[in-house]
Design a protein around this motif. Structure first.
Motif, PDB file in Angstrom:
ATOM      1  N   THR A  31       0.764  -1.155  -0.049  1.00 43.86           N
ATOM      2  CA  THR A  31       0.185  -0.108   0.012  1.00 43.86           C
ATOM      3  C   THR A  31       0.715   1.370  -0.008  1.00 43.86           C
ATOM      4  O   THR A  31       2.158   1.139   0.259  1.00 43.86           O
ATOM      5  CB  THR A  31      -0.860   0.045   1.151  1.00 43.86           C
ATOM      6  N   VAL A  63      -7.861  -2.372  -5.868  1.00 48.24           N
ATOM      7  CA  VAL A  63      -8.385  -2.646  -4.771  1.00 48.24           C
ATOM      8  C   VAL A  63      -8.251  -4.400  -4.210  1.00 48.24           C
ATOM      9  O   VAL A  63      -8.549  -5.053  -5.221  1.00 48.24           O
ATOM     10  CB  VAL A  63     -10.070  -2.560  -4.739  1.00 48.24           C
ATOM     11  N   PRO A  64      -7.803  -4.282  -3.136  1.00 45.91           N
ATOM     12  CA  PRO A  64      -7.447  -5.664  -2.687  1.00 45.91           C
ATOM     13  C   PRO A  64      -8.591  -6.618  -2.360  1.00 45.91           C
ATOM     14  O   PRO A  64      -9.748  -6.012  -2.417  1.00 45.91           O
ATOM     15  CB  PRO A  64      -6.562  -5.809  -1.359  1.00 45.91           C
ATOM     16  N   PRO A  66     -11.442  -8.266  -0.365  1.00 47.37           N
ATOM     17  CA  PRO A  66     -12.015  -7.792   0.822  1.00 47.37           C
ATOM     18  C   PRO A  66     -11.382  -8.605   2.062  1.00 47.37           C
ATOM     19  O   PRO A  66     -11.255  -9.887   2.078  1.00 47.37           O
ATOM     20  CB  PRO A  66     -13.677  -7.950   0.826  1.00 47.37           C
ATOM     21  N   GLY A  67     -11.040  -8.044   2.813  1.00 49.74           N
ATOM     22  CA  GLY A  67     -10.385  -8.728   3.998  1.00 49.74           C
ATOM     23  C   GLY A  67     -11.531  -8.474   5.227  1.00 49.74           C
ATOM     24  O   GLY A  67     -12.710  -8.259   4.986  1.00 49.74           O
ATOM     25  N   GLY A  69     -11.146  -6.586   8.030  1.00 51.83           N
ATOM     26  CA  GLY A  69     -11.295  -5.211   8.449  1.00 51.83           C
ATOM     27  C   GLY A  69     -12.315  -4.595   8.049  1.00 51.83           C
ATOM     28  O   GLY A  69     -13.058  -4.509   7.116  1.00 51.83           O
ATOM     29  N   ARG A  72     -13.126   1.242   4.263  1.00 47.37           N
ATOM     30  CA  ARG A  72     -12.458   1.248   2.744  1.00 47.37           C
ATOM     31  C   ARG A  72     -11.168   0.510   2.945  1.00 47.37           C
ATOM     32  O   ARG A  72     -10.289   1.006   3.545  1.00 47.37           O
ATOM     33  CB  ARG A  72     -12.488   2.532   2.181  1.00 47.37           C
ATOM     34  N   PRO A  73     -10.907  -0.510   2.004  1.00 47.41           N
ATOM     35  CA  PRO A  73      -9.457  -1.064   2.162  1.00 47.41           C
ATOM     36  C   PRO A  73      -8.282  -0.242   1.267  1.00 47.41           C
ATOM     37  O   PRO A  73      -8.989   0.354   0.517  1.00 47.41           O
ATOM     38  CB  PRO A  73      -9.618  -2.577   1.286  1.00 47.41           C
ATOM     39  N   SER A  74      -7.246  -0.147   1.533  1.00 49.31           N
ATOM     40  CA  SER A  74      -6.533   0.765   0.998  1.00 49.31           C
ATOM     41  C   SER A  74      -6.042   0.151  -0.242  1.00 49.31           C
ATOM     42  O   SER A  74      -5.925  -1.249  -0.431  1.00 49.31           O
ATOM     43  CB  SER A  74      -4.856   0.750   1.791  1.00 49.31           C
TER      44      SER A  74
END
Ligand SMILES: [Zn+2]
Length: 389
Positions: A31, A63-64, A66-67, A69, A72-74
């Protein structure tokens, strides 16, 4: 008139860009925030650099997946393999492998062929490498911008002169110059063990170790040294002929003119003798025998006892001389039974003063497999292209 000691802004930007690219090339997608932390640069500088690289098609932001967390993902910054492609050549005594490797270290395509006495001449090998590389590049629709070549011999770094590659029966072959003349890209030629060390340091078992030694036993025995994070190169690039350390006074004669060299006690022929096999046993049969032996740790220790002692003796000398935190065993040594590697490691730590001083040198097997020298050859080529991508 005189040049200023303070770097100009464009030089700083160029330096930061190369460092960032090297980080992505070796470390993989990251990132912007992680890049900023790693490089010690502020977010806006990183943004400018990444935007510039993205515009040039060298990186892509995605966009990675989805994790767990929240929020919004970095975005991840990914190196684009086709932005810079290098040719890697692994020249061995009985085999040649070539690969085209993209930015980020991905092998995009490969080819290989066997060598025998008639096809092992410099002319034959050089012609075949050039034809094969052109065909592979054409098939993949890429144009390599540099090439790295791994050679089992003593190589002059500056121009890629193969001073001596005894098992290939090559003497004073201008390999670098001859390939450059046709391929018209920078060609980096290196000793195979040196390039093995580079690959292990950047992508393998020695990742994160600033001081490591790669020891490989094939027909010959060689070594590559990483010291304070960089490849150790002696006069003109000649370094690491640890296979010719004399460890057995009055021992077997070695082709190098000496006798009792480490190579005569831990090279392929010595391993065959230790296993009770004829010295010209095909490689495949040696591997089968070693894997079979690995199933019985106690039997392996007993049968390879003397071999282990010679391996230990040489390693104690290497560790006392160079003080590595880690020794990576390559080629045939990667197939040694685990019980043997473990016992050699314990003995080296017990007998080496320097090993104890550095907190106990670890002895491990290479994890990069048969591609280790191809990857090392690719990395020395990338060294000269990352600041021009
Ligand atoms: Zn020798």
């Amino acid at each position: 008139m005189s040049s200023s000691p303070v770097a100009r802004p464009d030089e700083v930007r160029r330096h930061n860009r190369t460092t960032l690219l090297r980080l992505l090339h070796v470390g993989g997608p990251s990132t912007r925030a992680a890049l900023a932390t790693e490089l010690g640069l502020n977010r806006s500088t990183i943004k400018t650099l990444v935007d510039g690289l993205a515009q040039a098609g060298v990186v892509e932001e995605k966009v990675p997946r989805p994790g767990r967390g929240a929020g919004r993902p970095s975005l991840l910054v990914l190196p684009q393999p086709h932005a810079a492609v290098v040719l890697a050549v692994d020249l061995q005594v009985e085999h040649v492998a070539i690969a085209l490797v993209g930015l980020g270290g991905q092998i995009l395509g490969r080819n290989s062929w066997n060598l025998h006495s008639r096809t092992r001449t410099p002319d034959e090998v050089i012609t075949h490498v050039i034809e094969s590389a052109r065909m592979l590049a054409g098939d993949l629709g890429v144009e390599p911008v540099a090439a790295g070549v791994s050679v089992p011999g003593v190589v002059r770094r500056a121009d890629g002169l193969v001073h001596e590659a005894p098992n290939l029966r090559w003497t004073d072959v201008a390999l670098g110059d001859r390939l450059t003349a046709v391929l018209r890209v920078p060609i980096l030629v290196g000793n195979d063990a040196e390039l093995g060390a580079v690959a292990e340091h950047l992508r393998g078992a020695a990742r994160g170790s600033s001081d490591a030694v790669y020891v490989s036993a094939d027909v010959g025995v060689g070594g590559g040294v990483i010291a304070e994070g960089s490849s150790l190169r002696g006069g003109a690039g000649y370094v690491g002929e640890i296979g010719h350390m004399v460890i057995r006074p009055g021992g077997r004669p070695c082709y190098c003119g000496s006798s009792g060299c480490w190579e005569t006690e831990i090279g392929e022929a010595a391993l065959c003798r230790a296993l009770g096999l004829p010295e010209d046993t095909p490689r495949g049969a040696i591997l089968v025998e070693l894997r079979e032996l690995g199933r019985d740790p106690a039997a392996a220790l007993a049968r390879l006892g003397e071999f282990s002692e010679w391996l230990t003796l040489g390693l104690v000398n290497v560790v006392n001389l160079l003080g590595p935190q880690l020794v990576v065993l390559g080629d045939l040594l990667t197939v040694l039974p685990e019980s043997v590697v473990h016992s050699v490691g314990e003995e080296v730590r017990r007998r080496s003063l320097v090993s104890r001083a550095v907190g106990g040198t670890r002895i491990v097997s290479s994890a990069l497999g048969a591609d280790v020298k191809l990857l090392g050859a690719a990395e020395v080529a990338f060294e000269v292209v990352l600041d021009t991508v």
